[in-house]
Design a protein around this motif. Structure first.
Motif, PDB file in Angstrom:
ATOM      1  N   UNK A  40     -23.057  18.796 -42.463  1.00 42.21           N
ATOM      2  CA  UNK A  40     -22.149  19.935 -42.585  1.00 42.21           C
ATOM      3  C   UNK A  40     -22.446  21.014 -41.543  1.00 42.21           C
ATOM      4  N   UNK A  41     -23.125  20.630 -40.459  1.00 42.77           N
ATOM      5  CA  UNK A  41     -23.517  21.590 -39.432  1.00 42.77           C
ATOM      6  C   UNK A  41     -22.586  21.516 -38.229  1.00 42.77           C
ATOM      7  N   UNK A  42     -22.592  22.577 -37.442  1.00 45.41           N
ATOM      8  CA  UNK A  42     -21.804  22.606 -36.210  1.00 45.41           C
ATOM      9  C   UNK A  42     -22.566  22.015 -35.032  1.00 45.41           C
ATOM     10  N   UNK A  43     -23.845  21.720 -35.230  1.00 47.07           N
ATOM     11  CA  UNK A  43     -24.679  21.157 -34.171  1.00 47.07           C
ATOM     12  C   UNK A  43     -25.466  19.973 -34.720  1.00 47.07           C
ATOM     13  N   UNK A  44     -25.858  19.071 -33.831  1.00 49.85           N
ATOM     14  CA  UNK A  44     -26.799  18.023 -34.228  1.00 49.85           C
ATOM     15  C   UNK A  44     -28.134  18.674 -34.574  1.00 49.85           C
ATOM     16  N   UNK A  45     -28.865  18.090 -35.531  1.00 50.58           N
ATOM     17  CA  UNK A  45     -30.087  18.700 -36.057  1.00 50.58           C
ATOM     18  C   UNK A  45     -31.265  17.724 -35.945  1.00 50.58           C
ATOM     19  N   UNK A  46     -31.758  17.466 -34.738  1.00 55.03           N
ATOM     20  CA  UNK A  46     -32.860  16.500 -34.605  1.00 55.03           C
ATOM     21  C   UNK A  46     -34.164  17.003 -35.221  1.00 55.03           C
ATOM     22  N   UNK A  47     -34.894  16.074 -35.809  1.00 55.97           N
ATOM     23  CA  UNK A  47     -36.229  16.339 -36.357  1.00 55.97           C
ATOM     24  C   UNK A  47     -37.217  15.493 -35.558  1.00 55.97           C
ATOM     25  N   UNK A  48     -38.158  16.137 -34.891  1.00 54.33           N
ATOM     26  CA  UNK A  48     -39.153  15.436 -34.079  1.00 54.33           C
ATOM     27  C   UNK A  48     -40.487  15.435 -34.813  1.00 54.33           C
ATOM     28  N   UNK A  49     -41.090  14.253 -34.953  1.00 56.16           N
ATOM     29  CA  UNK A  49     -42.360  14.121 -35.669  1.00 56.16           C
ATOM     30  C   UNK A  49     -43.419  13.582 -34.717  1.00 56.16           C
ATOM     31  N   UNK A  50     -44.521  14.306 -34.601  1.00 53.49           N
ATOM     32  CA  UNK A  50     -45.643  13.883 -33.789  1.00 53.49           C
ATOM     33  C   UNK A  50     -46.512  12.945 -34.612  1.00 53.49           C
ATOM     34  N   UNK A  51     -46.698  11.719 -34.134  1.00 48.26           N
ATOM     35  CA  UNK A  51     -47.486  10.710 -34.845  1.00 48.26           C
ATOM     36  C   UNK A  51     -48.740  10.383 -34.047  1.00 48.26           C
ATOM     37  N   UNK A  52     -49.871  10.382 -34.730  1.00 46.57           N
ATOM     38  CA  UNK A  52     -51.144  10.018 -34.120  1.00 46.57           C
ATOM     39  C   UNK A  52     -51.715   8.840 -34.901  1.00 46.57           C
ATOM     40  N   UNK A  54     -50.004   6.536 -36.147  1.00 46.80           N
ATOM     41  CA  UNK A  54     -49.099   6.334 -37.263  1.00 46.80           C
ATOM     42  C   UNK A  54     -49.137   7.416 -38.313  1.00 46.80           C
ATOM     43  N   UNK A  55     -50.006   8.407 -38.141  1.00 47.01           N
ATOM     44  CA  UNK A  55     -50.139   9.489 -39.118  1.00 47.01           C
ATOM     45  C   UNK A  55     -49.458  10.739 -38.563  1.00 47.01           C
ATOM     46  N   UNK A  56     -48.547  11.366 -39.319  1.00 48.74           N
ATOM     47  CA  UNK A  56     -47.868  12.554 -38.809  1.00 48.74           C
ATOM     48  C   UNK A  56     -48.819  13.731 -38.641  1.00 48.74           C
ATOM     49  N   UNK A  57     -48.782  14.319 -37.440  1.00 54.40           N
ATOM     50  CA  UNK A  57     -49.639  15.461 -37.153  1.00 54.40           C
ATOM     51  C   UNK A  57     -48.868  16.684 -36.707  1.00 54.40           C
ATOM     52  N   UNK A  58     -47.544  16.589 -36.756  1.00 55.90           N
ATOM     53  CA  UNK A  58     -46.726  17.731 -36.372  1.00 55.90           C
ATOM     54  C   UNK A  58     -45.263  17.430 -36.581  1.00 55.90           C
ATOM     55  N   UNK A  59     -44.440  18.468 -36.698  1.00 49.59           N
ATOM     56  CA  UNK A  59     -43.009  18.289 -36.886  1.00 49.59           C
ATOM     57  C   UNK A  59     -42.287  19.498 -36.300  1.00 49.59           C
ATOM     58  N   UNK A  60     -41.107  19.252 -35.729  1.00 44.83           N
ATOM     59  CA  UNK A  60     -40.302  20.315 -35.130  1.00 44.83           C
ATOM     60  C   UNK A  60     -38.853  20.116 -35.552  1.00 44.83           C
ATOM     61  N   UNK A  61     -38.232  21.184 -36.011  1.00 38.99           N
ATOM     62  CA  UNK A  61     -36.809  21.179 -36.360  1.00 38.99           C
ATOM     63  C   UNK A  61     -36.045  21.962 -35.293  1.00 38.99           C
ATOM     64  N   UNK A  62     -34.893  21.437 -34.883  1.00 40.24           N
ATOM     65  CA  UNK A  62     -34.116  22.126 -33.854  1.00 40.24           C
ATOM     66  C   UNK A  62     -32.640  21.812 -34.009  1.00 40.24           C
TER      67      UNK A  62
END
Length: 340
Positions: A40-52, A54-62
């Motif tokens: 329902x957004x006017x823009x694409x909403x990618x979620x980037x996950x940093x994996x080390x 195979x274990x997530x060590x970071x996440x960014x929403x944009x």
């Protein structure tokens, strides 16, 4: 490695629950909520996950903003090579950064954001990615976003109330300056003596999402001071958010008719819950005065009883919130140009 996900088409990753728990990501980071918001957004909403390993060590929403982004147009597939920029922001509350890394960095993770996230998104979007807007940069991260092709501006402060010194709502009220204390005492007494209005706090899952969305739209019509006016509160998004177990709703109702007069949502967190939404009927439709100030008393009461040390009151009207005892935390936004 960094995995770039689109909540519209990618299923919830197996590690997402563990990542949310580890990072303390609130209800608006639930994959169900992210998916509904993305559709329902006017823009694409990618979620980037940093994996080390195979274990997530970071996440960014944009949000991916291009020349095709329009007020009344839903997001299209992002594609590659199209000119645009990434607006790095939290998926729900604008009071919290849109990124998290598991290591403690002196700059709040801003340097890691630029070093790891930007190359990954260049690989994902191509060299059409020409800029970044990073919101909610704290004072410790300002130096990391200064320099050539970068512009940094202070934005609205975030109001945070320290609740830990108080044992009840009155403790908080009596800690305030005389004028504000007298004003709140009068509001609380008037409300307590009025049998026509009642307030209750209950789990979001028990609230009516249609009713909540209708009230939120009254509040959203006031916000014409931003470059892109907020989209209306879609019932689907409100429904998904209220279903999350860490969402609470504060409701004000007429006792005779049961009509909702005002509503607020609180996104729970072990140490830093957020007073997320507020909306009320306007006076011409039967709204009542001073419910907004009464709500802050209820938020303090809830936080004390729940054992939360602090509560975030968000942005806007910072002087008023400071008069309620909140400290104002400086925030900055950085616009960064990326060379082709």
């Amino acid at each position: 490695m960094i995995e770039v996900l689109d909540p519209r088409r990618d299923p919830e990753p197996a590690y997402w629950g563990a990542l949310r728990a580890k990072a303390g990501l609130r209800a608006d980071w639930s994959w169900e909520v992210l998916t509904t918001q993305a559709w329902s957004a006017r823009t694409a909403q990618p979620i980037a996950v940093l994996l080390e390993n195979g274990v997530p060590g970071g996440v960014v929403s944009s949000a991916w903003v291009t020349g095709l982004t329009r007020r009344h147009r839903f997001a299209r597939p992002s594609g590659r090579g199209r000119l645009g920029g990434l607006d790095i922001r939290a998926p729900g509350s604008g009071a919290i950064p849109g990124w998290w890394f598991d290591a403690e960095d002196d700059d709040g993770g801003v340097a890691r954001l630029l070093e790891s996230f930007v190359p990954a998104m260049r690989a994902e979007l191509g060299f059409g990615l020409r800029g970044l807007l990073i919101r909610q940069v704290g004072e410790s991260g300002v130096d990391s976003v200064r320099g050539r092709l970068k512009m940094v501006r202070r934005t609205e402060d975030i109001a945070v109330l320290d609740v830990s010194p108080f044992t009840c709502r009155d403790d908080w009220m009596y800690s305030l300056a005389r004028k504000r204390k007298q004003n709140l005492r009068k509001i609380f007494r008037t409300f307590d003596a009025d049998p026509s209005v009642e307030v209750r706090i209950r789990p979001g899952a028990e609230a009516d999402p249609v009713e909540v969305a209708e009230l939120l739209r009254y509040n959203e019509t006031k916000h014409h001071d931003v470059p892109i006016v907020p989209l209306p509160a879609f019932v689907g998004y409100v429904s998904a958010l209220l279903r999350q177990p860490d969402v609470h709703v504060v409701e004000y109702r007429e006792t005779t008719t049961g009509r909702a007069l005002a509503v607020a949502t609180v996104l729970d967190h072990p140490t830093l819950p957020i007073a997320r939404h507020w909306a009320a009927l306007p006076p011409e439709l039967g709204g009542r005065p001073n419910l907004y100030f009464h709500f802050y008393g209820e938020a303090v009461r809830w936080a004390v009883e729940a054992g939360r040390p602090e509560v975030v009151f968000g942005k806007k009207m910072s002087e008023m919130k400071a008069s309620l005892g909140a400290r104002l935390v400086p925030q900055y936004a950085a616009a960064i140009a990326l060379l082709p």
